[in-house]
Design a protein around this motif. Sequence first.
Motif, short mmCIF file in Angstrom:
data_model
loop_
_atom_site.label_atom_id
_atom_site.label_comp_id
_atom_site.label_asym_id
_atom_site.label_seq_id
_atom_site.Cartn_x
_atom_site.Cartn_y
_atom_site.Cartn_z
N THR A 172 -0.10 -4.58 10.99
CA THR A 172 -1.06 -3.50 10.70
C THR A 172 -2.35 -4.14 10.19
O THR A 172 -2.31 -5.04 9.35
N GLY B 165 -6.00 -3.49 8.34
CA GLY B 165 -6.83 -2.58 7.55
C GLY B 165 -8.28 -2.70 7.98
O GLY B 165 -8.80 -3.81 8.15
N GLU C 276 -5.04 0.79 9.81
CA GLU C 276 -5.21 1.66 8.66
C GLU C 276 -6.71 1.70 8.39
O GLU C 276 -7.28 0.74 7.85
N ARG D 247 -10.17 3.01 6.73
CA ARG D 247 -10.75 3.64 5.54
C ARG D 247 -12.25 3.76 5.77
O ARG D 247 -12.96 2.76 5.86
N LEU E 298 -6.01 -0.98 0.41
CA LEU E 298 -5.41 -1.70 1.53
C LEU E 298 -4.73 -2.99 1.08
O LEU E 298 -3.71 -3.39 1.66
N ASP F 205 -1.27 -2.28 -0.03
CA ASP F 205 -0.37 -1.76 1.01
C ASP F 205 0.44 -2.93 1.59
O ASP F 205 -0.13 -3.84 2.20
#
Length: 418
Positions: free
Chosen positions: A153, A155, A182, A184, A204, A207
Amino acid sequence: MTSARPASSGPSPSTAEQPWPVRTVSTKVAQWIDRLGSVWVEGQITQINARPGTRTAFLVLRDPSVDMSLSVTCSPQLLRDAPVPLTEGSRVVMFGKLSFYTGRGSVSLRVTEIRAVGIGELLARIERLRALLAAEGLFDPRLKRPLPFLPGTIGLITGRASAAEHDVLSVAERRWPAVRFEVRNTAVQGPTAVPQIIAALEELDHDPNVDVIILARGGGSVEDLLPFSDETLCRAIVACTTPVVSAIGHEPDSPLSDHVADLRAATPTDAAKRVVPDAVAEQALVSELRGRSAAALRNWVQREAHLVEQLRSRPVLADPLAGIDRRAEEVERLRDAARRDVSRAIAAESTAVEHLRARLTTLGPAATLARGYAVVQKVLGDNEPEVLRSVDDAPPGTQIRVRLADGAVRAAVMGRES
């Protein structure tokens, strides 16, 4: 004589029975704030309210690094006479004095001088900050964390519906369709950019599913890129445990975030290419490596087979008994020679034994007896007979035994002769 207690200059301490009225508290707060005196304040203007015909202009001065602001009042003439037009987002330095308005219980900064921070001053501050961070070792390449080969993943911190977001997402999905993001969305310029970016960065970083963070923004002026040279943001990037990629502006742009990040990308598109591997290229590389491995294996098998064939063609392996056959004749010859040598030795020794036997036979008593001699022995009852050596040992009547060549006879001595 007792001395008189001096009269108290202020009200007595407040208690539940004797509380201070609001006017007293407001007055004391105003007095304490008035002691601060005049100060120089730097910040970014986020709001200007100067209505025509009014005698006071209202502004909001915000700290670019944190979510803090201060109310400012000034004369509208001060805004009109500024050498550089002041707008929302301008970086300024103000001189004024804090005032507490007892009527509404608010604090504001009444300014009498406003100076705009020019580009040259901003760049000079950035250079001073760059030297400070470099002296602390925050630019040291040894602190850079390696990026994962295939992040699970990613960010992404960028502006909402921005070209940078579109470039990163589209390029990454085209290179590796299964990649996950992900995202933001934060402000990427202006007074609220730094707090929002730091908050997204911390979220992040905490996470556990995020393997790498991309900080992306398109190009812009020096003022637009100022948040990415903020000291607070730079230290927040260094404090992250997750690798951070800085993709701010275009190739010539170089904010301080590029130097403290684990990887600097020239553009947001370059960031996507550096973080996400190309599935087609990786598949081609795997196919190439597989072909090279198969070719290397075939070459190795061929070399080993050729070596085995060479070993098999050698005489010792082609006919293992040939050596034994060649040696068999030599063994037979050596065996015959050994047999002849042993036979000669036995014959020689047999001849020697015969010679010794003949000599013994010639010298032995049997040969003497055969020539007519006899051995006379005196018989002594049950004892062994004794050889007579003198006639004195055999008086008449003595029993004697005469041994001849073919046997022995018994006799008695009849007399003696001289």
